[in-house]
Design a protein around this motif. Structure first.
Motif, PDB file in Angstrom:
ATOM      1  N   UNK A 170       0.853  -0.989  -0.025  1.00 36.12           N
ATOM      2  CA  UNK A 170      -0.026   0.035  -0.105  1.00 36.12           C
ATOM      3  C   UNK A 170       0.860   1.377   0.204  1.00 36.12           C
ATOM      4  N   UNK A 171       1.823   1.283   0.850  1.00 37.16           N
ATOM      5  CA  UNK A 171       2.717   2.299   0.979  1.00 37.16           C
ATOM      6  C   UNK A 171       3.728   2.617  -0.310  1.00 37.16           C
ATOM      7  N   UNK A 172       3.750   3.454  -1.045  1.00 34.44           N
ATOM      8  CA  UNK A 172       4.264   3.632  -2.382  1.00 34.44           C
ATOM      9  C   UNK A 172       5.839   3.960  -2.072  1.00 34.44           C
ATOM     10  N   UNK A 173       6.554   3.646  -3.043  1.00 34.14           N
ATOM     11  CA  UNK A 173       8.207   3.641  -3.103  1.00 34.14           C
ATOM     12  C   UNK A 173       8.616   5.122  -2.646  1.00 34.14           C
ATOM     13  N   UNK A 174       7.813   6.048  -3.241  1.00 30.02           N
ATOM     14  CA  UNK A 174       8.135   7.569  -3.003  1.00 30.02           C
ATOM     15  C   UNK A 174       7.985   7.823  -1.625  1.00 30.02           C
ATOM     16  N   UNK A 175       6.960   7.260  -0.945  1.00 33.23           N
ATOM     17  CA  UNK A 175       6.866   7.504   0.654  1.00 33.23           C
ATOM     18  C   UNK A 175       8.034   6.889   1.708  1.00 33.23           C
ATOM     19  N   UNK A 176       8.207   5.495   1.218  1.00 31.89           N
ATOM     20  CA  UNK A 176       9.473   5.017   1.572  1.00 31.89           C
ATOM     21  C   UNK A 176      10.733   5.473   1.633  1.00 31.89           C
ATOM     22  N   UNK A 177      10.778   6.236   0.194  1.00 24.39           N
ATOM     23  CA  UNK A 177      12.126   7.180   0.258  1.00 24.39           C
ATOM     24  C   UNK A 177      12.143   8.491   0.844  1.00 24.39           C
ATOM     25  N   UNK A 189     -11.907   7.308   2.793  1.00 25.66           N
ATOM     26  CA  UNK A 189     -12.814   6.264   3.000  1.00 25.66           C
ATOM     27  C   UNK A 189     -12.632   4.877   2.013  1.00 25.66           C
ATOM     28  N   UNK A 190     -12.084   5.195   0.809  1.00 27.74           N
ATOM     29  CA  UNK A 190     -12.043   4.106  -0.216  1.00 27.74           C
ATOM     30  C   UNK A 190     -10.758   3.528   0.000  1.00 27.74           C
ATOM     31  N   UNK A 191      -9.891   3.863   1.230  1.00 26.43           N
ATOM     32  CA  UNK A 191      -8.349   3.150   1.035  1.00 26.43           C
ATOM     33  C   UNK A 191      -7.652   3.463  -0.128  1.00 26.43           C
ATOM     34  N   UNK A 192      -7.786   4.645  -0.569  1.00 30.96           N
ATOM     35  CA  UNK A 192      -7.179   5.071  -1.729  1.00 30.96           C
ATOM     36  C   UNK A 192      -5.865   6.133  -1.345  1.00 30.96           C
ATOM     37  N   UNK A 193      -5.252   6.239  -2.643  1.00 31.03           N
ATOM     38  CA  UNK A 193      -4.017   7.105  -2.358  1.00 31.03           C
ATOM     39  C   UNK A 193      -4.292   8.465  -3.413  1.00 31.03           C
ATOM     40  N   UNK A 194      -3.907   9.484  -2.937  1.00 31.60           N
ATOM     41  CA  UNK A 194      -4.179  10.774  -3.797  1.00 31.60           C
ATOM     42  C   UNK A 194      -3.074  11.610  -3.828  1.00 31.60           C
ATOM     43  N   UNK A 195      -2.704  12.154  -5.305  1.00 30.88           N
ATOM     44  CA  UNK A 195      -1.455  12.802  -5.305  1.00 30.88           C
ATOM     45  C   UNK A 195      -1.913  14.113  -6.217  1.00 30.88           C
ATOM     46  N   UNK A 196      -1.360  15.192  -5.886  1.00 29.11           N
ATOM     47  CA  UNK A 196      -1.926  16.505  -6.787  1.00 29.11           C
ATOM     48  C   UNK A 196      -0.553  17.078  -7.198  1.00 29.11           C
ATOM     49  N   UNK A 197      -0.675  17.294  -8.337  1.00 31.89           N
ATOM     50  CA  UNK A 197       0.662  17.964  -8.837  1.00 31.89           C
ATOM     51  C   UNK A 197       0.227  19.379  -9.526  1.00 31.89           C
ATOM     52  N   UNK A 198       0.823  20.465  -9.067  1.00 33.15           N
ATOM     53  CA  UNK A 198       0.249  21.770  -9.395  1.00 33.15           C
ATOM     54  C   UNK A 198       1.514  22.688  -9.652  1.00 33.15           C
ATOM     55  N   UNK A 199       1.456  23.542 -10.490  1.00 32.30           N
ATOM     56  CA  UNK A 199       2.542  24.574 -10.931  1.00 32.30           C
ATOM     57  C   UNK A 199       1.896  25.938 -11.557  1.00 32.30           C
ATOM     58  N   UNK A 200       2.300  26.970 -10.889  1.00 24.93           N
ATOM     59  CA  UNK A 200       1.826  28.077 -11.399  1.00 24.93           C
ATOM     60  C   UNK A 200       1.769  28.144 -12.952  1.00 24.93           C
ATOM     61  N   UNK A 201       0.586  28.467 -13.503  1.00 17.74           N
ATOM     62  CA  UNK A 201       0.204  28.752 -14.874  1.00 17.74           C
ATOM     63  C   UNK A 201       0.560  27.484 -15.667  1.00 17.74           C
ATOM     64  N   UNK A 202       0.704  26.350 -15.075  1.00 20.31           N
ATOM     65  CA  UNK A 202       0.823  24.974 -15.901  1.00 20.31           C
ATOM     66  C   UNK A 202      -0.090  23.968 -15.459  1.00 20.31           C
TER      67      UNK A 202
END
Length: 358
Positions: A65-72, A322-335
């Protein structure tokens, strides 16, 4: 100094007994993360004996469940000498899934070099289950209110506006009037009435999720895109790769649809985007992936953290949890902004009493 040495031995003995009898799970590893010690609470919770896990990596408990990025990120934190705190979704020896909250602390020698790591963990499975039951009850109440309001809006307001349109059409009939100015005014009223009908229909559909109930998640999502494309200066595109309606129960699809509504509402209201895409996909027959991206001005993450009124984004996070999910949000100014939400395909019914978590 023999006296000092005895005192040190007594202190170590006391600490060891405290750890052995602690209600908290204690795991000690070397600097490479290899288990050197676990206390009886670890054995009781996981089902593994000390002999079975000695010399192994705690990853033996992992569910994936835990991502490689989280472990890193965790290893970067503790290897730099800092404490790390977070949650793990782990698996016991018998395969039972459980949640634990952990604090991992590095241990340094006299030269300041890290030699070990100590993890203090607490089984929070029941706590998570109670949280999910609360969230389900909250969202169920919200859905009932939306359904009730949507029905009232659809049945009452739309009927009134339809009747108004009927009478205006009658007045506009050339046989009934020749007053050109009155006709022009009534034509404007007719157009406003049509607009009001369309808006009330859009609102009621959004509240009731009628399309979702009758035709499924794909049809409901396409309708969201279509409605925005017709009424707003933004082009929504929908793509589907591998998803079919049998993958989830209706309660799960209801929550996914509300997540989509929250994200698209934010896009239309705040992003200043001209294009947006919603995509469904399935990965390894284990994960449902929801991706939503736009070409707008982006999201200021600092303002989100400081603004306690960002209910929409918090609502999204709560539904994903609630759904045992994982959420990731990427955002950059004007992109633009991109949401990636991963939900496990194997989910127990969301309204079960005791098994909301596993």
């Amino acid at each position: 100094d023999i006296t000092k040495e005895k005192e040190n031995v007594q202190l170590v003995t006391k600490l060891f007994k405290a750890i052995e009898n602690s209600p908290t799970i204690v795991v000690i590893t070397d600097k490479n993360g290899i288990i050197e010690f676990v206390n009886p609470k670890f054995e009781k919770v996981t089902g593994y004996t000390f002999k079975e896990v000695k010399g192994l990596n705690p990853h033996v408990l992992s569910t994936g469940y835990t991502t490689k990025a989280a472990y890193k990120k965790m290893w970067q934190t503790i290897s730099s000498g800092e404490n790390w705190q977070g949650e793990f979704k782990n698996k016991k020896k018998d395969g039972t899934v459980y949640w634990e909250e952990a604090i991992i602390t590095p241990v340094k020698n006299e030269e300041g070099i890290i030699t070990n790591y100590i993890a203090l963990k607490e089984d929070i499975t029941e706590k998570k289950a109670q949280e999910k039951k609360f969230l389900y009850a909250l969202f169920e109440a919200q859905e009932n209110e939306k359904l009730k309001f949507g029905e009232i809006l659809h049945d009452n307001l739309s009927q009134i506006l339809s009747a108004m349109s009927f009478f205006i059409e009658a007045v506009l009939n050339p046989k009934n009037t020749k007053d050109q100015l009155k006709i022009e005014y009534l034509q404007k009223i007719r157009q406003l009435t049509y607009d009001a009908q369309r808006e009330s229909r859009n609102i009621s559909h959004g509240l009731m999720s009628k399309q979702l109930i009758e035709s499924g998640l794909v049809a409901a999502t396409i309708e969201v895109c279509t409605n925005y494309n017709l009424s707003k200066n933004i082009n929504f595109t929908f793509k589907n790769s591998g998803y079919h309606e049998d993958l989830f129960e209706v309660e799960i699809k209801q929550n996914i649809f509300r997540i989509i509504q929250e994200i698209t509402t934010n896009i239309v209201s705040h992003s200043q985007a001209t294009k947006a895409t919603i995509k469904f996909s399935v990965k390894d027959n284990e994960w449902f992936i929801l991706e939503v991206n736009d070409n707008g001005i982006g999201i200021d993450e600092t303002q989100i953290k400081e603004n306690s009124k960002c209910f929409g984004l918090k609502n999204i996070q709560q539904r994903v949890a609630l759904l045992n999910g994982i959420i990731k949000r990427n955002s950059k100014p004007n992109m633009g902004t991109k949401y990636i939400i991963k939900l496990p395909l194997v989910l127990e019914p969301i309204n079960s009493e005791l098994n909301l978590l596993n």
